[in-house]
Design an enzyme around this catalytic site. Structure first.
Site, PDB file in Angstrom:
ATOM      1  N   HIS A 148     -10.999  -2.188  11.307  1.00 57.37           N
ATOM      2  CA  HIS A 148      -9.880  -3.022  10.851  1.00 57.37           C
ATOM      3  C   HIS A 148      -9.649  -4.125  11.890  1.00 57.37           C
ATOM      4  CE1 HIS A 148      -5.367  -3.028   9.513  1.00 57.37           C
ATOM      5  NE2 HIS A 148      -6.077  -3.877   8.815  1.00 57.37           N
ATOM      6  N   ARG A 185       0.838  -1.191   0.000  1.00 55.49           N
ATOM      7  CA  ARG A 185       0.000   0.000   0.000  1.00 55.49           C
ATOM      8  C   ARG A 185       0.875   1.244   0.000  1.00 55.49           C
ATOM      9  NH1 ARG A 185      -1.899   0.957   4.380  1.00 55.49           N
ATOM     10  NH2 ARG A 185      -1.374  -0.884   5.577  1.00 55.49           N
ATOM     11  N   SER A 194      -1.778  -3.585  10.200  1.00 56.44           N
ATOM     12  CA  SER A 194      -1.405  -4.568   9.179  1.00 56.44           C
ATOM     13  C   SER A 194      -0.108  -5.272   9.577  1.00 56.44           C
ATOM     14  CB  SER A 194      -1.183  -3.878   7.834  1.00 56.44           C
ATOM     15  OG  SER A 194      -2.329  -3.167   7.466  1.00 56.44           O
TER      16      SER A 194
END
Ligand code: SAT
Ligand code: MN
Length: 609
Positions: A253, A84, A275
């Site tokens: 998330h 990303r 992440s």
């Protein structure tokens, strides 16, 4: 299709589209991007196989050895497109204030003008795929429809795994259903007599743009992960967080797991971790505490809405896992390893001579030779990684051996506990229970973590990552915190308990104090029992903590000193955080809820007592 000539690339696809908004939009995108062909995705297995064949022919993909990894492919990107790109990600709300200090902002008309230039002719020589997708089980009142238009067969194949796609979604959309528009182009038109490249992308221009007011995503120049699979971070988090704010629900998330006690009692837990901090591992954990069982509902995103009983019900909007490969092994996560044995896509891993994949940490012993992710010969003596640190597998959730039977229940599962976690070598103890929802929101809002390879940029740097949403919240985070507080104050609401966990605490020598992985079940057990009111905790200035004897560490070989460090309140460390928290909060100005400032002040008072 009033304006398209009968033989235009769009006409055949258009004939199958009953939704007026979709029809107009498909025509608009085709007119701008000028693809050679338009393909309306039906979501069938034949279509998936067609995508694979196209990728094999263009050299994008290699078939893995069908005896080792049936129906699976291996794909390599280029060095400029591996993760990303947060500095190229924009929230184009009307005003910069609405995007907040947590987002890059650009004025929507200006950005649209810029993107129109880039998208014009960007699909020449390519097929434009129209991918209707549903985030969440079809027919679920919590699910939402989107349509991604993309010129990448890799995106189509990944979307087949990651979402429900095709004709059934079009049917659900009907003639006048609404949907999120996702424009995606790799930004690499193919000129006449030109060969396609193995990983088309645009090395100069990348834009991952969100228009929250019109519920649109425009993504240009990257073919990788969250930049390109628009149902995931772009829709299910950035756009959905705005919808959730407007409609009083939560788009987070978070993994979702089902925890069953030896007595067969069940609790559902969600967990927000940045992440590459182990969400997939936690969601598929094999308990080391006898009789306790974890099953998976989701590993990355949770959408939560109130049920009639006042509880929050969560669905996993995704249908697959886009997991970090390095570090995944039969030791660290056997259930993930068993999930990816077939029907999977592997990106930026290394290739073994017998046509299988490998990555760092998969086996204790490194293979004698490999082809690395950049197509170079590799041996254990090569002074470099064989797989990229953000190498990924894309794999269907239904293949997971511990997928919970209710993972596709349209009404979702009622949540008992919410966890916030991150990678913190110091200060944050193994587990904290918040005093109440407001204090829990404060703990989530001030969570921080060391950065990982999931996003381009430096790895290992400490940054505040509130609710693990810093890169994914589609609006100002001050208002997002207010939304959390408002949700918790909903009349009649029976809110989950909120906990902080940290598996990554280290000693002075840099060694992990806690073994992690399956042993995290010991913390889950305590959390479960706290929800039932059957486990002990002590009130400390930072929240409620177990004493060492309150945690079930039976059979675990852990030095008592480690355990006491893990459960100790580092008063100096926390006092050191206070000015940093104030500083962090300052950027939200007026929009920061006063209740969170009160929480910092109260924390300080408790620490100084
Ligand atoms: O955003 S991705 O889906 O590429 C991966 C992640 O950051 O979790
Ligand atoms: Mn994620």
């Amino acid at each position: 299709m009033a304006n398209a000539p009968v033989d235009s690339p769009v006409s055949a696809a258009a004939g199958k589209i009953k939704n007026k908004k979709l029809l107009d939009w498909v025509e608009e995108v085709a007119a701008m991007c000028r693809p050679d062909r338009v393909h309306l995705c039906d979501g069938s297995d034949q279509e998936y196989q067609l995508m694979i064949r196209i990728m094999l022919q263009s050299g994008s993909a290699i078939s893995l050895n069908p005896e080792r990894r049936p129906n699976s492919i291996y794909v390599r990107s280029t060095t400029v497109d591996v993760a990303r790109v947060e500095d190229r990600t924009f929230i184009c709300s009307k005003t910069q204030d609405e995007a907040g200090p947590n987002n890059n902002w650009e004025e929507p008309t200006r950005m649209r003008r810029r993107l129109t230039e880039l998208f014009t002719g960007s699909m020449r020589g390519r097929t434009m795929y129209v991918i209707p997708y549903c985030m969440g089980p079809l027919g679920s009142p919590i699910a939402k429809v989107g349509v991604e238009i993309s010129d990448s067969p890799y995106v189509v194949a990944n979307m087949h795994i990651m979402a429900r796609v095709g004709t059934k979604v079009l049917e659900q959309l009907g003639a006048d259903g609404d949907f999120v528009k996702g424009w995606h182009s790799v930004g690499a038109p193919i000129g006449p007599n030109e060969q396609d490249s193995a990983w088309p992308c645009n090395s100069e221009h990348k834009y991952i743009c969100h228009f929250p007011e019109t519920r649109e995503i425009l993504s240009f120049g990257s073919g990788y992960g969250g930049n390109a699979l628009l149902g995931k971070k772009c829709h299910a988090l950035r756009i959905a967080s705005v919808q959730a704010r407007d409609e009083s629900w939560l788009a987070e998330h978070m993994l979702i797991l089902k925890l069953t006690s030896p007595k067969g009692e069940v609790k559902y837990v969600t967990g927000a971790f940045p992440s590459a901090c182990g969400k997939t591992n936690l969601a598929m954990l094999i308990s080391t505490v006898p009789g306790w069982k974890v099953e998976t509902i989701g590993d990355d995103i949770a959408w939560m809405k109130f049920g009639d009983d006042g509880r929050l019900y969560a669905i996993n909007p995704e249908a697959g896992f886009f997991g970090v490969a390095p570090g995944t092994s039969m030791k660290s996560n056997p259930n993930a390893m068993l999930t990816i044995t077939k029907n999977s896509i592997f990106t930026n891993c290394a290739l073994t001579p017998d046509g299988d994949v490998w990555w760092e940490g998969m086996t204790d012993e490194k293979p004698a030779e490999l082809m690395d992710w950049l197509r170079r010969q590799w041996t254990p003596d090569s002074a470099r990684l064989a797989s990229h640190a953000n190498a990924r597998f894309t794999t269907p959730a239904k293949q997971c051996p511990v997928i919970a039977k209710e993972w596709e229940d349209p009404k979702g599962v009622p949540i008992d506990a919410i966890l916030f976690g991150g990678r913190r070598a110091t200060v944050i103890p193994l587990v904290i229970e918040s005093f109440d929802w407001q204090h829990g929101t404060f703990l989530g809002a001030t969570a921080s973590s060391e950065t990982t390879a999931a996003a381009a940029g430096k790895v290992g740097q400490l940054r505040r990552d509130p609710m693990a949403m810093l890169p994914f919240c589609g609006y100002d985070m001050g208002s997002y915190f207010a939304h959390w507080l408002k949700i918790g104050a909903t009349p009649g609401a029976k809110m989950p308990k909120i906990f902080v966990v940290n598996w990554f605490r280290k000693d002075e020598k840099g060694k992990f104090l806690w073994p992690g992985y399956g042993e995290n079940s010991r913390v889950l057990k305590w959390i479960f029992e706290r929800c039932n009111g059957t486990a002990n905790a002590v009130d400390t200035p930072i929240g409620r903590l177990p004493r060492p004897e309150d945690l079930d560490v039976g059979g675990l070989d852990i030095p008592a000193a480690n355990l006491s460090k893990l459960l100790n309140v580092d008063v100096e460390g926390w006092l050191g955080e206070i000015p940093l928290i104030h500083q962090f909060f300052d950027q939200f100005g007026e929009r920061l809820p006063k209740a969170l400032r009160d929480e910092v002040n109260r924390l300080e008072q408790r620490l100084k007592k």
